[in-house]
Design a protein around this motif. Structure first.
Motif, mmCIF file in Angstrom:
data_model
loop_
_atom_site.group_PDB
_atom_site.id
_atom_site.type_symbol
_atom_site.label_atom_id
_atom_site.label_comp_id
_atom_site.label_asym_id
_atom_site.label_seq_id
_atom_site.Cartn_x
_atom_site.Cartn_y
_atom_site.Cartn_z
ATOM 1 N N MET A 88 79.079 133.714 30.216
ATOM 2 C CA MET A 88 78.721 132.348 30.396
ATOM 3 C C MET A 88 79.587 131.881 31.381
ATOM 4 S SD MET A 88 75.909 131.020 29.085
ATOM 5 C CE MET A 88 76.002 129.408 29.504
ATOM 6 N N ASP A 89 80.771 131.919 31.457
ATOM 7 C CA ASP A 89 81.740 131.581 32.489
ATOM 8 C C ASP A 89 81.806 132.104 33.799
ATOM 9 O OD1 ASP A 89 82.872 129.670 30.476
ATOM 10 O OD2 ASP A 89 84.357 131.298 30.101
ATOM 11 N N THR A 90 81.456 133.614 33.861
ATOM 12 C CA THR A 90 81.373 134.296 34.934
ATOM 13 C C THR A 90 80.007 133.701 35.729
ATOM 14 O OG1 THR A 90 82.499 136.096 34.150
ATOM 15 C CG2 THR A 90 80.961 136.279 36.252
ATOM 16 N N VAL A 91 78.822 133.689 35.143
ATOM 17 C CA VAL A 91 77.846 133.106 35.745
ATOM 18 C C VAL A 91 77.840 131.701 36.339
ATOM 19 C CG1 VAL A 91 75.399 132.404 35.243
ATOM 20 C CG2 VAL A 91 76.147 134.595 34.340
ATOM 21 N N TRP A 92 78.526 130.798 35.534
ATOM 22 C CA TRP A 92 78.667 129.444 35.936
ATOM 23 C C TRP A 92 79.649 129.358 37.271
ATOM 24 C CZ3 TRP A 92 75.217 126.461 34.813
ATOM 25 C CH2 TRP A 92 74.705 126.226 33.511
ATOM 26 N N LYS A 93 80.711 130.098 37.268
ATOM 27 C CA LYS A 93 81.353 130.167 38.569
ATOM 28 C C LYS A 93 80.621 130.679 39.732
ATOM 29 C CE LYS A 93 85.672 130.681 35.869
ATOM 30 N NZ LYS A 93 86.764 131.477 35.634
ATOM 31 N N ALA A 94 79.694 131.516 39.508
ATOM 32 C CA ALA A 94 79.089 132.189 40.454
ATOM 33 C C ALA A 94 77.769 131.186 41.135
ATOM 34 C CB ALA A 94 78.525 133.532 40.011
ATOM 35 N N ARG A 95 77.394 130.334 40.071
ATOM 36 C CA ARG A 95 76.251 129.494 40.539
ATOM 37 C C ARG A 95 75.121 130.085 40.784
ATOM 38 N NH1 ARG A 95 77.297 124.070 40.907
ATOM 39 N NH2 ARG A 95 75.517 124.050 41.984
ATOM 40 N N GLY A 121 69.170 130.843 39.947
ATOM 41 C CA GLY A 121 68.036 130.753 38.787
ATOM 42 C C GLY A 121 68.417 129.816 37.858
ATOM 43 N N ILE A 122 69.280 129.683 37.389
ATOM 44 C CA ILE A 122 70.125 128.882 36.087
ATOM 45 C C ILE A 122 70.342 127.536 37.002
ATOM 46 C CG2 ILE A 122 72.308 128.367 34.800
ATOM 47 C CD1 ILE A 122 72.293 131.407 34.269
ATOM 48 N N THR A 123 70.878 127.403 38.333
ATOM 49 C CA THR A 123 71.249 126.274 38.795
ATOM 50 C C THR A 123 69.654 125.387 39.110
ATOM 51 O OG1 THR A 123 73.113 127.060 40.137
ATOM 52 C CG2 THR A 123 71.901 125.134 40.935
ATOM 53 N N SER A 124 68.588 126.238 39.521
ATOM 54 C CA SER A 124 67.378 125.816 39.618
ATOM 55 C C SER A 124 66.879 125.040 38.264
ATOM 56 C CB SER A 124 66.493 126.631 40.043
ATOM 57 O OG SER A 124 65.283 126.293 40.195
ATOM 58 N N ILE A 125 66.956 125.740 37.121
ATOM 59 C CA ILE A 125 66.486 125.468 36.012
ATOM 60 C C ILE A 125 67.170 123.962 35.556
ATOM 61 C CG2 ILE A 125 66.422 125.838 33.558
ATOM 62 C CD1 ILE A 125 66.123 128.854 34.245
ATOM 63 N N HIS A 126 68.668 123.967 35.686
ATOM 64 C CA HIS A 126 69.343 122.787 35.404
ATOM 65 C C HIS A 126 68.826 121.663 36.362
ATOM 66 C CE1 HIS A 126 72.459 123.318 32.264
ATOM 67 N NE2 HIS A 126 72.321 124.618 32.792
ATOM 68 N N GLU A 127 68.798 121.793 37.562
ATOM 69 C CA GLU A 127 68.499 120.660 38.547
ATOM 70 C C GLU A 127 67.069 120.123 38.281
ATOM 71 O OE1 GLU A 127 68.980 122.093 42.470
ATOM 72 O OE2 GLU A 127 71.211 121.905 42.321
ATOM 73 N N ARG A 128 65.967 121.137 38.088
ATOM 74 C CA ARG A 128 64.812 120.724 37.897
ATOM 75 C C ARG A 128 64.733 119.671 36.236
ATOM 76 N NH1 ARG A 128 60.550 123.037 40.624
ATOM 77 N NH2 ARG A 128 61.173 124.812 41.849
ATOM 78 N N THR A 129 65.425 120.349 35.356
ATOM 79 C CA THR A 129 65.305 119.484 34.171
ATOM 80 C C THR A 129 66.127 118.198 34.441
ATOM 81 O OG1 THR A 129 65.899 121.480 32.912
ATOM 82 C CG2 THR A 129 66.263 119.481 31.731
ATOM 83 N N GLU A 130 67.453 117.982 34.949
ATOM 84 C CA GLU A 130 68.032 116.719 35.328
ATOM 85 C C GLU A 130 67.027 115.897 36.066
ATOM 86 O OE1 GLU A 130 71.490 117.797 37.205
ATOM 87 O OE2 GLU A 130 72.349 118.642 35.455
ATOM 88 N N LEU A 131 66.341 116.159 36.979
ATOM 89 C CA LEU A 131 65.365 115.566 37.639
ATOM 90 C C LEU A 131 64.156 114.912 36.914
ATOM 91 C CD1 LEU A 131 64.733 117.494 41.052
ATOM 92 C CD2 LEU A 131 65.844 115.406 40.771
#
Length: 353
Positions: free
Chosen positions: A307-314, A317-327
């Protein structure tokens, strides 16, 4: 005494009590120094505007001053940049009203005021507070537009990458193969036929990739329900050897179309991420619709990731899912570890009338 005659001591007391209550409620509006200072300025200006509009027994609409408008824009923009939902402002406005009305009645009206005078003052304060809420929504609307625009740009970039990496590459390989066939046509017809079959296979893969990408552009839940759209996607996307299941409970047709559209894209992205990066043998998609929210999850038994590696790399796909959910005012959680698969969970509130 008019509201404009509120002493500095009284105004300070209202402001102090307001911020004490916000802090005790863990309001995000006071979690950051600059935003907190802008909010304090808004309270100061609001009390000043009340002084121009509230008079004993008189009912007037308060027009915010130019300074109030500028300050509201600054506060709204800063709050939006911190991704704080406007509902927090509504909660704070209700608290401000609760604290301020008794003080205004005591300070701005005579003893034993007529009920009509109290009502007038209450309505004046209500108008002023609601004006602040409306002004505060402007920055968040701009923020939402920018996020939606960014999300659409990200989707276009992804499609452009897929066209370049998959289709253009296959077409280039096929062209090179045809050039080789032309050189070898007379010398070795057997080898030429073998290479032509390889070129045919490559072109068919390119055609399949184009079909998939055009399907993604065309797919929508506007004209069919979410369950059907997901089923069609899974049928076309799941390769041989991967077991995929979709379980739906609750009234899926009750999910509003804009929410269903975004949820479809999020779940599709989660499935595609699993297929591309995790080499799963099994993928489970679950959807549950209650009266107040829609809950969805995508679980796979693939390779997982750190998880830490993926978050640092932004990861896009994961960023898109998070942003759509927050919207949509929802919550997204992702759990994964190397060798243990991945689970993506999304909960989105449903606004009912």
């Amino acid at each position: 005494m008019g509201a404009s005659d509120l002493s500095q001591e009284v105004r300070a007391r209202i402001t102090d009590q307001f911020f004490e209550r916000l802090i005790s409620a863990d309001s995000p509006l006071v979690s950051e120094a600059t935003l907190s200072a802008l909010l304090a300025r808004q309270v100061e200006l609001l009390l000043h505007d009340l002084g121009r509009g509230a008079r004993s027994g008189l009912r007037q609409r308060i027009e915010p001053s130019e300074e109030t408008l500028r300050s509201a824009a600054d506060f709204s923009s800063k709050r939006a940049s911190l991704e704080i939902h406007p509902t927090e402002t509504v909660r704070a406005a209700g608290l401000f009203y609760e604290l301020t009305l008794p003080v205004l009645v005591r300070e701005a009206l005579p003893e034993a005021p007529a009920p009509e005078a109290v009502l007038d003052l209450a309505l004046t304060l209500h108008d002023a507070v609601m004006t602040q809420i409306a002004l505060g929504c402007v920055g968040y609307i701009k923020f939402l537009r920018e996020k939606i625009h960014s999300s659409h740009l990200d989707e276009r970039r992804r499609l452009a990458r897929d066209l370049h990496d998959r289709v253009s590459h296959d077409v280039l390989v096929a062209l090179l193969g045809l050039e080789q066939c032309e050189d070898e046509l007379d010398r070795d017809p057997g080898l030429t036929r073998t290479k032509l079959r390889s070129v045919e296979h490559t072109l068919r893969e390119a055609l399949h990739a184009i079909s998939e990408l055009s399907g993604e552009l065309r797919d929508s839940v506007s004209y069919s329900d979410l369950e059907r759209s997901l089923g069609q996607f899974l049928e076309s996307a799941a390769p041989d050897g991967v077991e995929v299941s979709l379980t739906v409970t609750g009234d899926i047709l009750a999910v509003p179309e804009p929410v269903a559209e975004e949820l479809y894209y999020m779940l599709r992205e989660a499935v595609k991420n699993a297929l591309r990066h995790s080499a799963p043998k099994r993928i489970r998609i679950r959807l549950h619709v209650s009266e107040s929210a829609v809950h969805a999850s995508v679980s796979d038994n693939g390779t997982g990731f750190d998880m830490d590696t993926v978050w640092k790399a932004r990861h896009d796909g994961i960023t898109s899912i998070h942003e759509r959910t927050e919207l949509l005012g929802g919550i997204c959680t992702i759990r994964s570890s190397v060798g243990s698969g991945t689970t993506v969970r999304v909960s989105i509130p449903l606004v009912t009338s």
